[in-house]
Motif scaffolding. Structure first.
Motif, PDB file in Angstrom:
ATOM      1  N   ALA A  14      17.132 -35.458 -70.269  1.00  0.00           N
ATOM      2  CA  ALA A  14      15.983 -36.029 -69.578  1.00  0.00           C
ATOM      3  C   ALA A  14      16.318 -37.434 -69.086  1.00  0.00           C
ATOM      4  CB  ALA A  14      14.773 -36.052 -70.493  1.00  0.00           C
ATOM      5  N   GLY A  15      15.943 -37.695 -67.837  1.00  0.00           N
ATOM      6  CA  GLY A  15      16.235 -38.993 -67.246  1.00  0.00           C
ATOM      7  C   GLY A  15      17.511 -39.021 -66.424  1.00  0.00           C
ATOM      8  N   ASP A  16      18.344 -38.017 -66.587  1.00  0.00           N
ATOM      9  CA  ASP A  16      19.605 -37.950 -65.848  1.00  0.00           C
ATOM     10  C   ASP A  16      19.371 -37.490 -64.409  1.00  0.00           C
ATOM     11  OD1 ASP A  16      21.859 -36.809 -68.521  1.00  0.00           O
ATOM     12  OD2 ASP A  16      20.999 -38.774 -68.037  1.00  0.00           O
ATOM     13  N   SER A  17      20.450 -37.530 -63.642  1.00  0.00           N
ATOM     14  CA  SER A  17      20.420 -37.078 -62.252  1.00  0.00           C
ATOM     15  C   SER A  17      21.384 -35.911 -62.061  1.00  0.00           C
ATOM     16  CB  SER A  17      20.816 -38.220 -61.308  1.00  0.00           C
ATOM     17  OG  SER A  17      19.899 -39.281 -61.393  1.00  0.00           O
ATOM     18  N   LEU A  18      21.112 -35.134 -61.037  1.00  0.00           N
ATOM     19  CA  LEU A  18      21.960 -33.990 -60.697  1.00  0.00           C
ATOM     20  C   LEU A  18      21.811 -33.740 -59.206  1.00  0.00           C
ATOM     21  CD1 LEU A  18      23.718 -32.142 -62.520  1.00  0.00           C
ATOM     22  CD2 LEU A  18      21.799 -30.530 -62.554  1.00  0.00           C
ATOM     23  N   LYS A  19      22.897 -33.344 -58.568  1.00  0.00           N
ATOM     24  CA  LYS A  19      22.835 -33.029 -57.145  1.00  0.00           C
ATOM     25  C   LYS A  19      23.251 -31.584 -56.920  1.00  0.00           C
ATOM     26  CE  LYS A  19      24.185 -34.654 -52.556  1.00  0.00           C
ATOM     27  NZ  LYS A  19      24.897 -35.718 -51.794  1.00  0.00           N
ATOM     28  N   LEU A  20      22.361 -30.842 -56.325  1.00  0.00           N
ATOM     29  CA  LEU A  20      22.639 -29.462 -55.965  1.00  0.00           C
ATOM     30  C   LEU A  20      23.078 -29.390 -54.511  1.00  0.00           C
ATOM     31  CD1 LEU A  20      19.565 -27.663 -57.569  1.00  0.00           C
ATOM     32  CD2 LEU A  20      21.736 -28.308 -58.628  1.00  0.00           C
ATOM     33  N   SER A  21      23.975 -28.464 -54.236  1.00  0.00           N
ATOM     34  CA  SER A  21      24.423 -28.232 -52.867  1.00  0.00           C
ATOM     35  C   SER A  21      24.283 -26.761 -52.518  1.00  0.00           C
ATOM     36  CB  SER A  21      25.875 -28.665 -52.694  1.00  0.00           C
ATOM     37  OG  SER A  21      26.011 -30.062 -52.840  1.00  0.00           O
ATOM     38  N   CYS A  22      24.089 -26.505 -51.265  1.00  0.00           N
ATOM     39  CA  CYS A  22      23.977 -25.136 -50.768  1.00  0.00           C
ATOM     40  C   CYS A  22      24.826 -25.040 -49.511  1.00  0.00           C
ATOM     41  CB  CYS A  22      22.525 -24.803 -50.474  1.00  0.00           C
ATOM     42  SG  CYS A  22      22.266 -23.202 -49.688  1.00  0.00           S
TER      43      CYS A  22
END
Length: 121
Positions: A14-22
């Motif tokens: 919780a509080g972290d970041s994540l980047k999704l790509s498509c």
């Protein structure tokens, strides 16, 4: 027809970041209105964010507004979802979708397989 492949999911706190790509196949990516959706266990698929053909307009669900950012690169045939300040309730399978028309519902014509995002507390 377009094929979509998502990547970037994972397990975060919780509080972290994540980047999704498509990544999209084909040479007509700029003709598609793109969206991100998610489905948590036992729940229906829900709209997360969408972006217009040129990228000039973006749309967000209230639950992610201010935390998530959708973007696209028509030269690279990709659409991304930057997710900040993640919460446990963001845990879901995230899918990107494409359609020729503007939609903020789950009735897109083309869908990726999805990528799992798990946020621990």
């Amino acid at each position: 027809q377009v094929q979509l492949v998502e990547s970037g999911g994972g397990l975060v706190q919780a509080g972290d970041s994540l980047k999704l790509s498509c990544a999209a196949s084909g040479r007509t990516f700029s003709r598609y209105f793109m969206g991100w959706f998610r489905q948590a266990p036992g729940k229906e698929r829900e709209f997360v964010a969408a972006i217009s053909w040129s990228g000039s307009r973006t749309y967000y669900a209230e639950s992610v507004k201010g935390r998530f950012t959708i973007s696209r690169d028509n030269a690279k045939n990709t659409v991304s979802l930057q997710m900040n300040s993640l919460k446990p309730e963001d845990t879901a399978v995230y899918c990107c979708a494409a359609d020729y028309t503007m939609k903020l519902t789950t009735t897109y014509d083309y869908w990726g397989q999805g990528t799992q995002v798990t946020v621990s507390s």
